[in-house]
Design an enzyme around this catalytic site. Structure first.
Site, PDB file in Angstrom:
ATOM      1  N   GLU A 260      42.996  43.814  38.570  1.00 17.28           N
ATOM      2  CA  GLU A 260      43.397  43.592  37.364  1.00 17.28           C
ATOM      3  C   GLU A 260      43.910  42.100  37.483  1.00 17.28           C
ATOM      4  O   GLU A 260      44.775  41.464  38.149  1.00 17.28           O
ATOM      5  CB  GLU A 260      44.708  44.495  37.150  1.00 17.28           C
ATOM      6  CG  GLU A 260      45.515  44.045  35.675  1.00 17.28           C
ATOM      7  CD  GLU A 260      44.832  44.215  34.391  1.00 17.28           C
ATOM      8  OE1 GLU A 260      44.782  43.365  33.608  1.00 17.28           O
ATOM      9  OE2 GLU A 260      43.728  45.066  34.333  1.00 17.28           O
ATOM     10  N   THR A 304      40.245  44.414  29.363  1.00 17.18           N
ATOM     11  CA  THR A 304      40.038  45.300  30.381  1.00 17.18           C
ATOM     12  C   THR A 304      38.853  46.308  30.379  1.00 17.18           C
ATOM     13  O   THR A 304      37.954  46.474  30.787  1.00 17.18           O
ATOM     14  CB  THR A 304      41.162  46.040  31.004  1.00 17.18           C
ATOM     15  OG1 THR A 304      41.857  44.955  31.584  1.00 17.18           O
ATOM     16  CG2 THR A 304      40.647  46.874  32.013  1.00 17.18           C
ATOM     17  N   HIS A 421      49.471  42.834  36.417  1.00 15.27           N
ATOM     18  CA  HIS A 421      49.145  42.633  35.131  1.00 15.27           C
ATOM     19  C   HIS A 421      50.196  41.866  34.450  1.00 15.27           C
ATOM     20  O   HIS A 421      51.497  42.005  34.755  1.00 15.27           O
ATOM     21  CB  HIS A 421      49.043  43.954  34.475  1.00 15.27           C
ATOM     22  CG  HIS A 421      48.601  43.945  32.994  1.00 15.27           C
ATOM     23  ND1 HIS A 421      49.242  43.593  31.725  1.00 15.27           N
ATOM     24  CD2 HIS A 421      47.263  44.519  32.582  1.00 15.27           C
ATOM     25  CE1 HIS A 421      48.594  43.685  30.881  1.00 15.27           C
ATOM     26  NE2 HIS A 421      47.619  44.186  30.891  1.00 15.27           N
ATOM     27  N   ASP A 482      38.856  41.610  36.478  1.00 18.74           N
ATOM     28  CA  ASP A 482      38.363  41.910  35.216  1.00 18.74           C
ATOM     29  C   ASP A 482      38.163  40.907  34.315  1.00 18.74           C
ATOM     30  O   ASP A 482      37.510  40.709  33.455  1.00 18.74           O
ATOM     31  CB  ASP A 482      38.888  43.103  34.574  1.00 18.74           C
ATOM     32  CG  ASP A 482      40.493  43.026  34.523  1.00 18.74           C
ATOM     33  OD1 ASP A 482      41.034  42.021  35.039  1.00 18.74           O
ATOM     34  OD2 ASP A 482      41.166  43.734  33.673  1.00 18.74           O
ATOM     35  N   HIS A 483      39.306  40.051  34.330  1.00 15.24           N
ATOM     36  CA  HIS A 483      39.462  38.794  33.500  1.00 15.24           C
ATOM     37  C   HIS A 483      40.273  37.954  33.965  1.00 15.24           C
ATOM     38  O   HIS A 483      41.346  38.307  35.029  1.00 15.24           O
ATOM     39  CB  HIS A 483      39.876  39.403  32.159  1.00 15.24           C
ATOM     40  CG  HIS A 483      40.976  40.231  31.838  1.00 15.24           C
ATOM     41  ND1 HIS A 483      42.176  39.793  32.153  1.00 15.24           N
ATOM     42  CD2 HIS A 483      41.178  41.426  31.530  1.00 15.24           C
ATOM     43  CE1 HIS A 483      43.021  40.852  32.063  1.00 15.24           C
ATOM     44  NE2 HIS A 483      42.158  41.970  31.781  1.00 15.24           N
TER      45      HIS A 483
END
Length: 733
Positions: A260, A304, A421, A482-483
């Site tokens: 994440e 996500t 996150h 993911d990013h």
């Protein structure tokens, strides 16, 4: 107008209306400068932005003037102003999280995401937010105390109509000025911030709603002619597999580890002399790992869920929302779980410690073909085991083993971590006392290194188990970020830490910060670090070919990264393109800003060859996004079934009975069961070791199944886990 005259004017109904419009306009202008980055570059644009909220505010609040009864009229105007302020406030919070504005599709699907929002939503609040509501609080107070009196004068329709007409004229003037500054604003805009900058939040929302309805109408009118264009384009771009790698991992288990918000710059980074992610660094450099140094995320608003969609389907996320929430319940997919089930008899599962409805996963995973989905109901319910968006990573991995070992092999599984996150909060007890984070002025940056370090520790514990249990010998582990985690607004503060200067930081640097890790680890792979440009859209073709499965007949927009003829370039969801030679900002080709990717310097004077190459990349990027959007927005895969592929029947799957299903299959197969627990003839959960402080004295939660899970049907979760709520399933039956 002197003070007395102004006070008297406010006591009239028109004066009260004007007060609300002026106050809303002032706080909108404040928000535009304080909370949004609209890229206003000259006095003319400043004036247009000041004007942009006026027309729509007049039109909206003037609806209250049409009510003849004074009290009803005042209440209506206040409610409309509250709603208008609420839309502004929602966009401010959304912008802080996503650096973008809310789309109608996002609003209509908000219920599918809202149940998973936790502390991070509250963390977005700032003291300045009070100013957005202070005017309404004061006005209501003045009304209650009769400092502002309700004007009892009767109102016909002429005055309200005149006010509405004025609002329409202001809105038309706003659009005219906007078009003079930015021609064809509503026809060619790539970025929603342009519309907000020139026309305001309200007009943007109405425009987006119209565009959304047009898209829905197009979807209803979809036809196979569009599909044929996509098939032709897709076949023309297919690449032959590399015989050195094709089938190299045939029949092996696949474990996807979803990191994440994890960015590439964390790899090998040291803070205060200590590595932030020492274990991931070791995997990255391992002799059995294929690592990619220039791998970019390509997510849009769906974040996500966009990353998951690309990895599972080989198609891009949609341009104006999350494909998962907008279309995931109804669209037809040809995704990795179903492809592997039919080509290799794979069993599939997702392990994720958030609620199953977040990003609409409980519906989408069925349409993707996942056999099992272990959401937060299958893990600890102790509130201390959760933070932000779900269960802490160390606990997620530890408590997943008792389910993983019961899956029939080969399996395809995905672990979605959440601790790293935003806002990157950590409980004090979970911090590593030997790791000292940075001391910047930005709390998010300092916290980011701590949560990334914690995530790294959880990966080490999981890999230790894979080695002890023997699973690693028969498994290909795919690890990816993911990013981005830190936003562009934080990058200048981060710059010195990553060896750059805050003074020279520019758009090129922001693009480079969109790199995320991608690693493929397997015992029989010859490792290397590859430096070609790659992206998330390329993962599925690469994995399929490694498993010996051709993607020739599937519609996928990425390419096998190991193919000899792989062409290294990626397109972002906003149109930005990165190739080996160029970084083309915003997908505008030569009309935009172009950098030399190796030097990082902006190209001002182009050679003819450069012009040709940049224009070709821009065309290809637009075409790739266009055809992917056409495919997904129109649900065209319902018209196409590749040879040998059986479409998913989502009714086959019931995620409330995961454990019972796995146990029934094991018993039916008996000696032919390929589950790890069957191969070992006992549970392997005792091999899992974690230093998670929460599980100290509660180690049985790693090895035993809660009674709420072990029955015929998943029962409602408890607020706290209990030792009584356990049932041992450690022994082979």
């Amino acid at each position: 107008m002197n003070k007395k005259n102004l006070t008297n004017f406010i006591q009239t109904r028109i004066g009260f209306f004007c007060l609300l419009v002026v106050l809303f306009t002032l706080k909108y202008i404040f928000a535009a400068y304080h909370d949004f980055n609209l890229g206003i570059s000259d006095p003319y644009q400043h004036f247009i932005m000041w004007l942009s909220p006026v027309g729509s505010a007049i039109l909206l609040i003037s609806i209250g003037l049409y009510f003849s009864k004074p009290l009803v009229s005042y209440c209506a105007m206040l409610l409309l102003d509250f709603a208008n302020s609420g839309l502004l406030f929602a966009n401010i919070l959304y912008y802080r999280q996503f650096s973008d504005f809310i789309t109608v599709k996002t609003i209509t699907n908000a219920g599918k995401v809202a149940p998973g929002l936790g502390k991070s939503a509250v963390a977005l609040l700032q003291p300045s937010d009070l100013l957005l509501w202070l005017d309404l609080i004061v006005v209501v107070t003045l009304l209650i105390t009769h400092k502002i009196k309700i004007d009892q004068e009767s109102f016909g329709l002429l005055t309200p109509f005149a006010v509405t007409s004025v609002g329409s004229l202001v809105l038309v003037l706003n659009i005219f000025l906007a078009e003079s500054s930015r021609p064809r604003l509503l026809g060619t805009t790539f970025d929603r911030s342009y519309i907000v900058k020139y026309l305001g939040i309200n007009t943007y929302t109405v425009y987006d709603g119209i565009k959304n309805e047009q898209t829905e109408q197009v979807n209803r009118n979809a036809n196979t002619a569009d599909l044929n264009k996509i098939l032709t384009y897709n076949q023309r771009n297919k690449l032959p597999a590399n015989p050195e790698y094709f089938g190299k991992e045939k029949g092996k288990n696949v474990i996807i580890i979803h990191l994440e918000s994890f960015q590439q710059f964390l790899i090998d980074l040291k803070i205060n002399g200590k590595e932030v992610t020492p274990y991931l660094n070791s995997i990255y450099h391992d002799k059995h790992t294929l690592s990619f140094a220039n791998f970019y995320h390509q997510v849009g608003i769906g974040r996500t869920s966009d990353a998951e969609n690309m990895l599972e389907t080989g198609t891009y996320g949609i341009s104006d929302g999350s494909l998962f929430t907008a279309m995931g319940s109804s669209n037809t997919f040809q995704a990795a779980p179903q492809i592997l089930r039919q080509h290799g008899n794979y069993t599939s599962a997702v392990f994720h410690g958030n609620v199953g409805t977040f990003w609409n996963r409980d519906d989408v995973y069925k349409n993707l073909g996942y056999n099992y989905f272990f959401d937060q109901n299958y893990f600890s319910h102790d509130k201390n085991d959760h933070i932000g968006y779900g269960i802490k990573d160390k606990i997620l991995f530890a408590e997943s083993i008792k389910y993983l070992e019961r899956m029939q092999q080969p399996f395809y599984t995905k672990f979605i971590t959440v601790t790293n996150h935003t806002p990157f909060d950590m409980d004090e007890e979970d911090l590593d006392p030997t790791f000292k984070t940075s001391d910047t002025s930005d709390k998010s940056i300092n916290n980011y290194f701590e949560t990334a370090h914690y995530l790294d520790q959880s990966i080490r514990e999981f890999f230790d188990y894979l080695k002890k249990s023997g699973l690693i010998k028969n498994t290909m582990v795919v690890i990816y970020g993911d990013h981005y985690g830190l936003t562009n607004s934080e990058n200048e503060t981060l710059a010195p830490i990553v060896g750059e200067s805050s003074d020279t930081w520019n758009a090129f640097n922001n693009v480079q910060m969109q790199r995320v890790p991608f690693m493929i680890h397997a015992p029989n792979l010859k490792g290397k670090i590859k430096h070609e440009v790659a992206g998330e859209i390329d993962v599925l073709p690469t994995i399929l070919h490694l498993l010996g499965i051709s993607n020739r007949n599937y519609i996928q927009f990425g390419h096998d990264l190991l193919a000899p003829k792989y062409r290294p370039w990626v397109v972002f969801r906003n149109g930005t393109i990165v190739s080996q030679k160029y970084v083309i900002i915003g997908g505008k080709g030569l009309k935009g800003v172009v950098y030399d990717r190796k030097s990082g310097k902006q190209i001002i004077n182009f050679t003819e060859q450069e012009k040709y190459e940049i224009n070709e990349l821009a065309k290809e990027g637009k075409k790739s996004l266009k055809y992917s959007d056409l495919l997904n927005n129109h649900n065209l895969l319902r018209f196409y079934t590749p040879s040998g592929f059986k479409p998913v029947d989502p009714d086959e799957f019931d995620y409330l009975t995961n454990f019972k299903q796995m146990e029934d299959i094991r018993q039916q197969l008996n000696n032919k069961s390929t589950a790890l627990i069957s191969k070992h003839r006992k549970s392997t959960t005792g091999l899992y070791k974690t230093d998670a402080i929460e599980l100290k004295g509660r180690e049985e939660e790693i090895t035993t199944i809660p009674e709420s899970v072990s029955g015929n049907h998943l029962t409602e979760k408890k607020n706290k886990s209990s030792k009584k709520d356990k049932k041992s399933y450690n022994k082979e039956k």
